[in-house]
Design a protein around this motif. Sequence first.
Motif, short mmCIF file in Angstrom:
data_model
loop_
_atom_site.label_atom_id
_atom_site.label_comp_id
_atom_site.label_asym_id
_atom_site.label_seq_id
_atom_site.Cartn_x
_atom_site.Cartn_y
_atom_site.Cartn_z
N ASN A 2 20.00 49.33 68.46
CA ASN A 2 19.87 47.91 68.74
C ASN A 2 19.36 47.69 70.15
OD1 ASN A 2 20.97 47.20 66.24
ND2 ASN A 2 23.02 47.47 67.01
N THR A 3 18.47 46.73 70.29
CA THR A 3 18.00 46.35 71.61
C THR A 3 18.52 44.96 71.92
OG1 THR A 3 15.96 45.41 70.75
CG2 THR A 3 15.89 47.71 71.41
N HIS A 4 18.75 44.68 73.19
CA HIS A 4 19.29 43.40 73.58
C HIS A 4 18.20 42.35 73.75
CE1 HIS A 4 23.30 44.95 74.00
NE2 HIS A 4 22.82 45.95 74.70
N ASN A 5 16.96 42.77 73.89
CA ASN A 5 15.85 41.82 74.00
C ASN A 5 15.09 41.80 72.69
OD1 ASN A 5 16.33 41.08 76.68
ND2 ASN A 5 15.34 42.94 77.39
N LYS A 6 14.98 40.62 72.11
CA LYS A 6 14.30 40.45 70.84
C LYS A 6 13.04 39.61 71.06
CE LYS A 6 18.02 41.86 68.56
NZ LYS A 6 18.22 43.23 68.38
N THR A 7 12.08 39.75 70.16
CA THR A 7 10.87 38.95 70.21
C THR A 7 10.61 38.35 68.84
OG1 THR A 7 9.46 40.81 69.68
CG2 THR A 7 9.81 40.37 72.01
N TYR A 8 9.91 37.23 68.83
CA TYR A 8 9.46 36.64 67.58
C TYR A 8 8.14 35.91 67.82
CZ TYR A 8 11.28 32.09 69.13
OH TYR A 8 11.54 30.94 69.82
N HIS A 9 7.43 35.62 66.74
CA HIS A 9 6.14 34.97 66.80
C HIS A 9 6.26 33.59 66.17
CE1 HIS A 9 4.32 38.81 67.92
NE2 HIS A 9 5.13 39.35 67.03
N PRO A 10 6.32 32.53 67.00
CA PRO A 10 6.44 31.19 66.44
C PRO A 10 5.13 30.74 65.79
CG PRO A 10 6.20 31.06 68.81
CD PRO A 10 6.30 32.51 68.45
N SER A 13 0.12 25.89 65.31
CA SER A 13 -0.71 25.01 64.49
C SER A 13 -2.17 25.07 64.94
CB SER A 13 -0.20 23.58 64.60
OG SER A 13 -1.10 22.68 63.98
N PRO A 14 -3.09 25.06 64.00
CA PRO A 14 -4.50 25.02 64.39
C PRO A 14 -4.90 23.67 65.01
CG PRO A 14 -4.30 24.96 62.01
CD PRO A 14 -2.92 25.17 62.55
N PHE A 15 -4.07 22.65 64.83
CA PHE A 15 -4.37 21.32 65.35
C PHE A 15 -3.68 21.03 66.68
CE2 PHE A 15 -4.51 21.10 60.71
CZ PHE A 15 -5.87 20.89 60.56
N ASP A 16 -2.94 21.99 67.22
CA ASP A 16 -2.25 21.80 68.48
C ASP A 16 -3.28 21.82 69.62
OD1 ASP A 16 -0.45 21.60 70.51
OD2 ASP A 16 0.61 23.47 70.07
N PRO A 17 -3.29 20.78 70.47
CA PRO A 17 -4.29 20.75 71.54
C PRO A 17 -4.00 21.72 72.68
CG PRO A 17 -2.87 18.86 71.72
CD PRO A 17 -2.48 19.57 70.45
N CYS A 18 -2.76 22.20 72.78
CA CYS A 18 -2.38 23.13 73.85
C CYS A 18 -2.57 24.57 73.41
CB CYS A 18 -0.92 22.92 74.24
SG CYS A 18 -0.58 21.26 74.81
N LYS A 19 -2.72 25.44 74.39
CA LYS A 19 -2.83 26.87 74.10
C LYS A 19 -1.49 27.35 73.54
CE LYS A 19 -3.69 31.28 76.31
NZ LYS A 19 -3.86 31.99 77.56
N PRO A 20 -1.48 28.03 72.38
CA PRO A 20 -0.20 28.43 71.78
C PRO A 20 0.45 29.59 72.51
CG PRO A 20 -2.00 29.27 70.48
CD PRO A 20 -2.62 28.40 71.55
N ILE A 21 1.78 29.61 72.47
CA ILE A 21 2.56 30.74 72.96
C ILE A 21 2.75 31.65 71.74
CG2 ILE A 21 4.75 31.49 73.90
CD1 ILE A 21 4.96 28.74 75.25
N THR A 22 2.15 32.83 71.78
CA THR A 22 2.13 33.67 70.58
C THR A 22 3.38 34.52 70.43
OG1 THR A 22 0.90 35.35 71.78
CG2 THR A 22 -0.38 33.74 70.53
N VAL A 23 4.03 34.87 71.53
CA VAL A 23 5.23 35.70 71.45
C VAL A 23 6.31 35.09 72.34
CG1 VAL A 23 6.22 37.98 71.88
CG2 VAL A 23 3.89 37.80 71.05
N LYS A 24 7.51 34.93 71.79
CA LYS A 24 8.65 34.45 72.57
C LYS A 24 9.72 35.52 72.55
CE LYS A 24 8.02 29.54 72.26
NZ LYS A 24 8.72 28.26 72.19
N THR A 25 10.50 35.61 73.63
CA THR A 25 11.57 36.61 73.72
C THR A 25 12.89 35.92 74.00
OG1 THR A 25 11.22 36.94 76.07
CG2 THR A 25 10.00 38.38 74.61
N TYR A 26 13.97 36.57 73.59
CA TYR A 26 15.31 36.10 73.88
C TYR A 26 16.24 37.30 74.01
CZ TYR A 26 16.11 36.66 68.86
OH TYR A 26 16.21 37.17 67.59
#
Length: 76
Positions: A2-10, A13-26
Amino acid sequence: MNTHNKTYHPYASPFDPCKPITVKTYSTPPHLYMGFQPPNLPQFSPMEALRAGTLWKDFYDPYYNSYEKSKGGLPS
């Protein structure tokens, strides 16, 4: 293992005007991976326990956000 730091890919949306955050960690705390508290765990001294936020060394988890460098040891 088990690792204490996890990642996921939210979803991005293709219609989001902002640059997407592709990887988030917790971070997940160490007590999630222990089914029970074993007897005779090593303990911090009372002053160290106040700084660490826990009495038992096995449950200590120094949290560092993604902008900080990981440092070992207790917080000052």
